[in-house]
Design an enzyme around this catalytic site. Structure first.
Site, short mmCIF file in Angstrom:
data_model
loop_
_atom_site.label_atom_id
_atom_site.label_comp_id
_atom_site.label_asym_id
_atom_site.label_seq_id
_atom_site.Cartn_x
_atom_site.Cartn_y
_atom_site.Cartn_z
N ASP A 1 4.69 -15.25 10.66
CA ASP A 1 3.52 -15.41 11.52
C ASP A 1 3.74 -16.43 12.64
OD1 ASP A 1 2.62 -13.76 9.57
OD2 ASP A 1 1.35 -15.24 8.58
N SER A 2 4.27 -17.59 12.28
CA SER A 2 4.45 -18.59 13.33
C SER A 2 5.57 -18.17 14.28
CB SER A 2 4.69 -19.99 12.75
OG SER A 2 5.92 -20.07 12.11
N SER A 3 6.57 -17.46 13.78
CA SER A 3 7.67 -17.03 14.64
C SER A 3 7.17 -16.02 15.67
CB SER A 3 8.78 -16.37 13.82
OG SER A 3 9.30 -17.30 12.91
N CYS B 1 -18.11 6.95 1.13
CA CYS B 1 -18.66 6.55 -0.16
C CYS B 1 -20.06 5.96 0.00
CB CYS B 1 -17.68 5.59 -0.85
SG CYS B 1 -18.00 5.42 -2.61
N TYR B 2 -20.24 4.65 -0.19
CA TYR B 2 -21.57 4.06 0.00
C TYR B 2 -22.08 4.36 1.42
CZ TYR B 2 -25.30 0.56 0.28
OH TYR B 2 -26.51 -0.06 0.44
N GLU C 1 -9.02 6.56 3.03
CA GLU C 1 -8.15 5.47 3.50
C GLU C 1 -7.07 5.09 2.50
OE1 GLU C 1 -11.23 5.35 2.55
OE2 GLU C 1 -11.84 3.47 1.63
N GLY D 1 8.54 -18.89 9.31
CA GLY D 1 7.92 -17.73 8.68
C GLY D 1 7.56 -16.69 9.74
N GLY E 1 -18.96 0.36 -0.55
CA GLY E 1 -19.45 -0.96 -0.97
C GLY E 1 -19.91 -0.89 -2.40
N HIS F 1 -12.36 8.48 -0.89
CA HIS F 1 -11.78 7.45 -0.02
C HIS F 1 -10.57 8.00 0.75
CE1 HIS F 1 -14.21 4.05 -1.30
NE2 HIS F 1 -14.28 4.71 -2.45
N SER G 1 7.30 -22.63 11.55
CA SER G 1 7.77 -22.86 10.19
C SER G 1 8.98 -22.00 9.88
CB SER G 1 6.66 -22.52 9.20
OG SER G 1 6.48 -21.11 9.17
N LYS H 1 -0.61 -8.00 8.74
CA LYS H 1 0.77 -8.46 8.54
C LYS H 1 1.81 -7.43 9.01
CE LYS H 1 3.27 -11.74 6.48
NZ LYS H 1 2.99 -13.17 6.56
#
Ligand code: XMP
Length: 514
Positions: A228-230, A83-84, A172, A226, A56, A170, A224, A370
């Site tokens: 996500d909606s698919s 880290c933080y 990640e 796209g 952070g 880090h 749509s 995603k």
């Protein structure tokens, strides 16, 4: 939902909290991000197998510096501070944190100092990625230093007795090559998770959950085309079959072949109930003469909602509205002021729905990133031409037709766009690019074709690489691909005689032009 092994990420406002959660999931363990100040009750309600304290921007010594619940340590759940997060742990156990003369940003060399559970299987010397101002400067009680770098003597701290661990760097980020192993060591070796979280198990759970929520009611989903909606539609269809009705609104601002693709995949292959609404005239007549980008977006958003509501009301009694909301849209992140806040990309809700909805929302992708949505789509049998598509904004070509949106200009833009995408695919570059698009500019220029002088429109090609669309860089095309695209557009598209290439990164530019 069946209790699944969960690792919680307490978010202290790090840029990388989402990445931490992703890495944990890549290790096969479900993870969830919650704000740093979540209450003990909230934390224990997840029955977490482990807790990661993120990095952070704050300094532990500043007044009001974010701190987790004091009792967190008493739960006996393994903790990893990054880290933080490490600094918070060190202070809590009687260590100290200060600002060293030499701060570290970028690559550093980590050397193992002693036996280490966290660094198990990692070379004695490896590269790690640092980004910090403060660092631990005295050892907290009960901890052992197991790794250090040139400028950071306390880079890895471990206390096996209390299952408390911390790293200053880090793990990640991709620049820490052994970071993946460190996260795996924590979630599997230390927390004892079994790595059973996968898309297959997600589908099973999500299907059961959707069935239970929906019961015998009807669901409507705005499709749509796209990703996500698919995927949302395919998942809900798997769960409740014909109780799902999809509505696809053709606003006349689609790419070439888009309406056909959606019908082919969803109606013909998946046999879903699909209402196809041709609302092109309605959208284009409202957009006539409008050039201001915000007004265009508002008009498109408003008519979209009107059309969608009209169609939905014809479908009988609807219980749920399905939406492809993803995890990054809902994560409670920590604002600079220290208070948790919800991150919403407001203008991206265009094509979204009004607040005074008559139905409940069904958002089965709320927990996914995603790339996980793409994996899920594949698991559900959606074709790559849908899953791997570049993002396409709700207002479609409307925000790429800079200036007035007319049928003729849209036609030219649609054709130019199809050529650009075709050349990118032929060059095998589609998968390397986050998003490629063509914009038609409100400018005319003089050209010469054959022996004829022309005075026609100009278009600009844009292609970017990005992780999450928040930042982006322009894609470094081989010149021959640009050259072929420009030649084809000028030769094949009526009304365009000049092609530009956009080399603006984001920031300062956005990906779309409007
Ligand atoms: P910008 O242009 O802000 O866009 O850099 C970032 C990403 O979001 C997409 N975008 C939208 N998506 N509705 C959407 O569904 C919208 O109104 C919208 N505006 C931009 C854009 O294509 C890019 O991927």
């Amino acid at each position: 939902m069946k209790q699944q092994e969960t690792i919680l990420v307490l978010d202290f406002g790090a840029q990388y909290s989402q990445l931490i959660a992703r890495r944990v999931r890549e290790a096969g363990v479900y993870s969830q991000i919650i704000p740093f100040n979540a209450s003990l009750e909230e934390i224990t309600s997840f029955q977490p197998k482990g807790i990661i304290l993120s990095g952070g921007p704050a300094t532990v010594h500043e007044p009001g510096a974010p701190q987790p619940d004091k009792e967190l340590r008493t739960l006996g759940i393994p903790i990893l501070g990054i880290c933080y997060g490490l600094q918070v742990l060190a202070m809590a156990y009687g260590g100290n944190v200060s600002r060293p003369d030499k701060r570290e940003y970028g690559l550093a060399h980590l050397t193992r100092r002693s036996e280490s559970v966290l660094l198990d299987g990692i070379p004695d010397s490896s590269e790690v990625w640092m980004s910090h101002g403060d660092a631990v400067d005295s050892l907290p009680e009960g901890f052992t230093v197991t790794g250090s770098t040139e400028n950071c003597p306390f880079a890895v701290l471990e206390d096996n007795q209390r299952s408390c661990y911390g790293v200053q760097f880090h793990p990640e980020v991709v620049h820490t090559p052994s970071g993946k192993r460190i996260i795996e060591n924590f979630v599997r070796g230390i927390c004892g998770c079994s790595s059973s979280w996968s898309m297959g198990s997600f589908v099973e759970q999500a299907v059961a959950e959707i069935r239970e929520t929906v019961g015998s009611r009807q669901v409507v989903c705005g499709l749509s085309g796209g990703v996500d909606s698919s995927v949302t539609a395919a998942l809900i269809h798997r769960a409740v079959g014909d109780q799902l009705q999809c509505v696809f609104v053709n606003h006349g601002l689609l790419r070439k072949g888009e309406g056909e693709l959606v019908q082919r995949v969803f109606r013909d292959t998946f046999h879903m109930q699909l209402v196809y609404v041709d609302a092109e005239d309605r959208f284009l007549s409202e957009l006539a003469g409008v050039t201001d980008p915000e007004r265009k977006r508002k008009i498109i958003g408003k008519i979209f909602i009107d059309v969608f509501e009209e169609e939905a009301s014809k479908l009988g009694k609807i219980g749920f509205l399905a939406q492809g909301t993803l995890y990054p849209d809902v994560i409670e992140s920590v604002s600079a002021s220290g208070g948790p806040s919800v991150t919403i990309k407001s203008h991206h809700n265009v094509g979204g729905l009004p607040e005074n909805l008559k139905f409940s929302l069904l958002e089965p992708l709320r927990e996914l990133f995603k790339d996980e949505v793409r994996l899920l789509g594949r698991e559900l049998g959606l074709p790559d031409e849908v899953i791997m598509r570049h993002p396409f904004p709700g207002p479609g070509l409307g925000v790429r037709c800079v200036g007035e949106v007319t049928p003729a200009r849209l036609h030219a833009l649609r054709e130019a766009d199809a050529i650009f995408i075709d050349e990118i695919r032929k060059a095998g570059l589609y998968g390397e690019i986050w998003q490629a698009l063509v914009c038609l500019l409100p400018v005319k220029s003089v050209g010469v074709q054959g022996d004829r002088r022309t005075y026609e429109e100009v278009c600009s090609l844009r292609a970017v690489t990005s992780e999450d669309a928040m930042t982006a860089d322009w894609f470094k095309f081989p010149p021959e691909v640009l050259s072929r695209t420009a030649n084809r557009i000028c030769n094949e598209v009526d009304g365009i005689n000049r092609v530009l290439f956009d080399v603006t990164s984001k920031p300062p530019g956005t990906i779309e032009w409007e």
